[in-house]
Design an enzyme around this catalytic site. Sequence first.
Site, PDB file in Angstrom:
ATOM      1  N   GLN A   1       8.871  -2.668  16.777  1.00 21.80           N
ATOM      2  CA  GLN A   1       9.691  -3.431  15.828  1.00 21.80           C
ATOM      3  C   GLN A   1      10.927  -2.620  15.408  1.00 21.80           C
ATOM      4  O   GLN A   1      12.023  -3.164  15.254  1.00 21.80           O
ATOM      5  CB  GLN A   1       8.856  -3.800  14.600  1.00 21.80           C
ATOM      6  CG  GLN A   1       9.663  -4.427  13.476  1.00 21.80           C
ATOM      7  CD  GLN A   1       8.786  -4.882  12.330  1.00 21.80           C
ATOM      8  OE1 GLN A   1       8.302  -6.008  12.346  1.00 21.80           O
ATOM      9  NE2 GLN A   1       8.560  -4.034  11.346  1.00 21.80           N
TER      10      GLN A   1
ATOM     11  N   SER B   1      -2.304  -0.127   6.531  1.00 17.63           N
ATOM     12  CA  SER B   1      -1.835  -1.455   6.937  1.00 17.63           C
ATOM     13  C   SER B   1      -2.433  -2.480   5.983  1.00 17.63           C
ATOM     14  O   SER B   1      -3.576  -2.326   5.542  1.00 17.63           O
ATOM     15  CB  SER B   1      -2.315  -1.744   8.363  1.00 17.63           C
ATOM     16  OG  SER B   1      -2.237  -3.126   8.623  1.00 17.63           O
ATOM     17  N   SER B   2      -1.663  -3.513   5.692  1.00 15.12           N
ATOM     18  CA  SER B   2      -2.194  -4.578   4.822  1.00 15.12           C
ATOM     19  C   SER B   2      -3.422  -5.213   5.446  1.00 15.12           C
ATOM     20  O   SER B   2      -4.306  -5.704   4.748  1.00 15.12           O
ATOM     21  CB  SER B   2      -1.125  -5.652   4.591  1.00 15.12           C
ATOM     22  OG  SER B   2       0.045  -5.059   4.094  1.00 15.12           O
TER      23      SER B   2
ATOM     24  N   GLY C   1       9.251   1.269   9.024  1.00 11.44           N
ATOM     25  CA  GLY C   1       8.221   2.245   9.362  1.00 11.44           C
ATOM     26  C   GLY C   1       8.098   2.450  10.857  1.00 11.44           C
ATOM     27  O   GLY C   1       8.163   1.491  11.635  1.00 11.44           O
TER      28      GLY C   1
ATOM     29  N   GLY D   1       1.758   3.202   2.222  1.00 10.53           N
ATOM     30  CA  GLY D   1       2.717   3.263   3.334  1.00 10.53           C
ATOM     31  C   GLY D   1       4.029   2.584   2.953  1.00 10.53           C
ATOM     32  O   GLY D   1       5.117   3.124   3.173  1.00 10.53           O
ATOM     33  N   HIS D   2       3.936   1.388   2.349  1.00 11.11           N
ATOM     34  CA  HIS D   2       5.146   0.702   1.891  1.00 11.11           C
ATOM     35  C   HIS D   2       5.867   1.558   0.844  1.00 11.11           C
ATOM     36  O   HIS D   2       7.096   1.663   0.850  1.00 11.11           O
ATOM     37  CB  HIS D   2       4.797  -0.638   1.238  1.00 11.11           C
ATOM     38  CG  HIS D   2       4.226  -1.670   2.162  1.00 11.11           C
ATOM     39  ND1 HIS D   2       2.939  -2.137   2.048  1.00 11.11           N
ATOM     40  CD2 HIS D   2       4.769  -2.341   3.216  1.00 11.11           C
ATOM     41  CE1 HIS D   2       2.715  -3.063   2.975  1.00 11.11           C
ATOM     42  NE2 HIS D   2       3.796  -3.201   3.703  1.00 11.11           N
TER      43      HIS D   2
ATOM     44  N   HIS E   1       0.865  -1.182   0.000  1.00 11.13           N
ATOM     45  CA  HIS E   1       0.000   0.000   0.000  1.00 11.13           C
ATOM     46  C   HIS E   1       0.899   1.229   0.000  1.00 11.13           C
ATOM     47  O   HIS E   1       2.141   1.099   0.018  1.00 11.13           O
ATOM     48  CB  HIS E   1      -0.947  -0.029   1.204  1.00 11.13           C
ATOM     49  CG  HIS E   1      -0.255  -0.297   2.510  1.00 11.13           C
ATOM     50  ND1 HIS E   1       0.612   0.612   3.088  1.00 11.13           N
ATOM     51  CD2 HIS E   1      -0.268  -1.375   3.342  1.00 11.13           C
ATOM     52  CE1 HIS E   1       1.074   0.125   4.227  1.00 11.13           C
ATOM     53  NE2 HIS E   1       0.563  -1.091   4.397  1.00 11.13           N
TER      54      HIS E   1
ATOM     55  N   LYS F   1       5.435   3.142  12.158  1.00 11.93           N
ATOM     56  CA  LYS F   1       4.139   2.590  12.562  1.00 11.93           C
ATOM     57  C   LYS F   1       4.354   1.400  13.496  1.00 11.93           C
ATOM     58  O   LYS F   1       3.670   1.260  14.489  1.00 11.93           O
ATOM     59  CB  LYS F   1       3.360   2.154  11.328  1.00 11.93           C
ATOM     60  CG  LYS F   1       2.111   1.405  11.685  1.00 11.93           C
ATOM     61  CD  LYS F   1       1.283   1.127  10.468  1.00 11.93           C
ATOM     62  CE  LYS F   1       0.139   0.240  10.835  1.00 11.93           C
ATOM     63  NZ  LYS F   1       0.569  -1.159  10.986  1.00 11.93           N
ATOM     64  N   ASP F   2       5.331   0.554  13.142  1.00 14.39           N
ATOM     65  CA  ASP F   2       5.674  -0.591  13.986  1.00 14.39           C
ATOM     66  C   ASP F   2       6.811  -0.138  14.905  1.00 14.39           C
ATOM     67  O   ASP F   2       7.957  -0.550  14.758  1.00 14.39           O
ATOM     68  CB  ASP F   2       6.084  -1.764  13.100  1.00 14.39           C
ATOM     69  CG  ASP F   2       4.958  -2.172  12.177  1.00 14.39           C
ATOM     70  OD1 ASP F   2       4.167  -3.028  12.556  1.00 14.39           O
ATOM     71  OD2 ASP F   2       4.839  -1.589  11.073  1.00 14.39           O
TER      72      ASP F   2
HETATM   73  P1  AMP Z   1       4.688  -5.142   6.633  1.00 15.69           P
HETATM   74  O1  AMP Z   1       4.561  -5.486   5.191  1.00 15.69           O
HETATM   75  O2  AMP Z   1       3.401  -4.809   7.286  1.00 15.69           O
HETATM   76  O3  AMP Z   1       5.535  -6.134   7.403  1.00 15.69           O
HETATM   77  O4  AMP Z   1       5.486  -3.771   6.684  1.00 15.69           O
HETATM   78  C1  AMP Z   1       6.730  -3.629   6.032  1.00 15.69           C
HETATM   79  C2  AMP Z   1       7.320  -2.309   6.441  1.00 15.69           C
HETATM   80  O5  AMP Z   1       6.424  -1.253   6.087  1.00 15.69           O
HETATM   81  C3  AMP Z   1       7.582  -2.178   7.941  1.00 15.69           C
HETATM   82  O6  AMP Z   1       8.799  -1.473   8.138  1.00 15.69           O
HETATM   83  C4  AMP Z   1       6.403  -1.354   8.411  1.00 15.69           C
HETATM   84  O7  AMP Z   1       6.659  -0.602   9.582  1.00 15.69           O
HETATM   85  C5  AMP Z   1       6.207  -0.445   7.219  1.00 15.69           C
HETATM   86  N1  AMP Z   1       4.852   0.101   7.176  1.00 15.69           N
HETATM   87  C6  AMP Z   1       3.690  -0.595   7.103  1.00 15.69           C
HETATM   88  N2  AMP Z   1       2.647   0.261   7.117  1.00 15.69           N
HETATM   89  C7  AMP Z   1       3.161   1.510   7.214  1.00 15.69           C
HETATM   90  C8  AMP Z   1       2.589   2.820   7.289  1.00 15.69           C
HETATM   91  N3  AMP Z   1       1.283   3.006   7.277  1.00 15.69           N
HETATM   92  N4  AMP Z   1       3.421   3.879   7.372  1.00 15.69           N
HETATM   93  C9  AMP Z   1       4.771   3.686   7.401  1.00 15.69           C
HETATM   94  N5  AMP Z   1       5.361   2.474   7.334  1.00 15.69           N
HETATM   95  C10 AMP Z   1       4.579   1.413   7.246  1.00 15.69           C
END
Ligand code: AMP
Length: 280
Positions: free
Chosen positions: A151, A183-184, A145, A34-35, A32, A147-148
Amino acid sequence: MLQLKTRAELLAARSAEKKSSCAFVPTMGALHAGHLSLIDLAYKNAELVYVSVFVNPKQFGPKEDFGTYPRHLDSDLALLDRYPNIRVYTPAVDEVYGPPQRKLKKMPAFCSWYCGASRPDFFGGVQQVLLALFDQVQPDNVVFGEKDFQQLQVVKWLLKAYAYPIEVIAAPVYREKSGLAMSSRNQYLSEAGKLQAAQLYQILSKMVQEEQTLPLEQVLSTARKALVAAGFSIDYLVVVDPLTLESLDVKKAAMQVLAAVYLQGVRLIDTVAFKLKKAF
Ligand code: AMP
């Protein structure tokens, strides 16, 4: 775009481009905006950008959504294809976790707090996958991100504990117009649920903007009531020191609000910085 499906393909690509600086964005796909904001930041910091799309089985508990986690590799690749010269690593589980396997280090105490308390397998799985991916990709920078937020602190610990020559770049939380953190997992929510979910950010924002003068305990209890009234069930809502993640009872100059809630059976996390405009 260059898609690399195996570790051998990845290593061959990396050894052919040794001299170019490389930024790496690990993801679990279902990409999305965000990524994409992380990928944009990666391009600002390096000549080459690697993105991995890998749903890591080791970070899901037995009752969690590994089986149903959204997987949209074709549309992810179509999105990534817009970027110049991007490398996309899409390994199978065996490619990531094949030998040699490193001995894992004991994780710091903060890994068992908050998300670590509700998801006991989570940060151990994060350690395992990042070790494997960092060893294979060998980037100069990694982008994660905020957001986490917890993490992100695990990533900082891991880079230090294993002495990786890698710099971490933190990307701000990227939100829908409504304020909902992208978020996914948001795609599990109904349209009405998405609107309702936006109240999480509104409540956290109110905590840090309008209640500067109140004691922390009162700020937290008001926000908890507001979350419940908005239909969320709360996993945790804490105000922490952004460096140590220790939960605070008394305000200090720099703080971070961390929240995890459930709505329509979906676990949502969010975070906002909490800076006092003046000392109290
Ligand atoms: P994920 O695919 O959910 O494991 O996320 C992969 C990366 O994208 C991680 O570093 C997350 O923190 C980041 N991420 C996911 N959603 C967002 C968001 N809304 N804003 C910023 N970073 C994000």
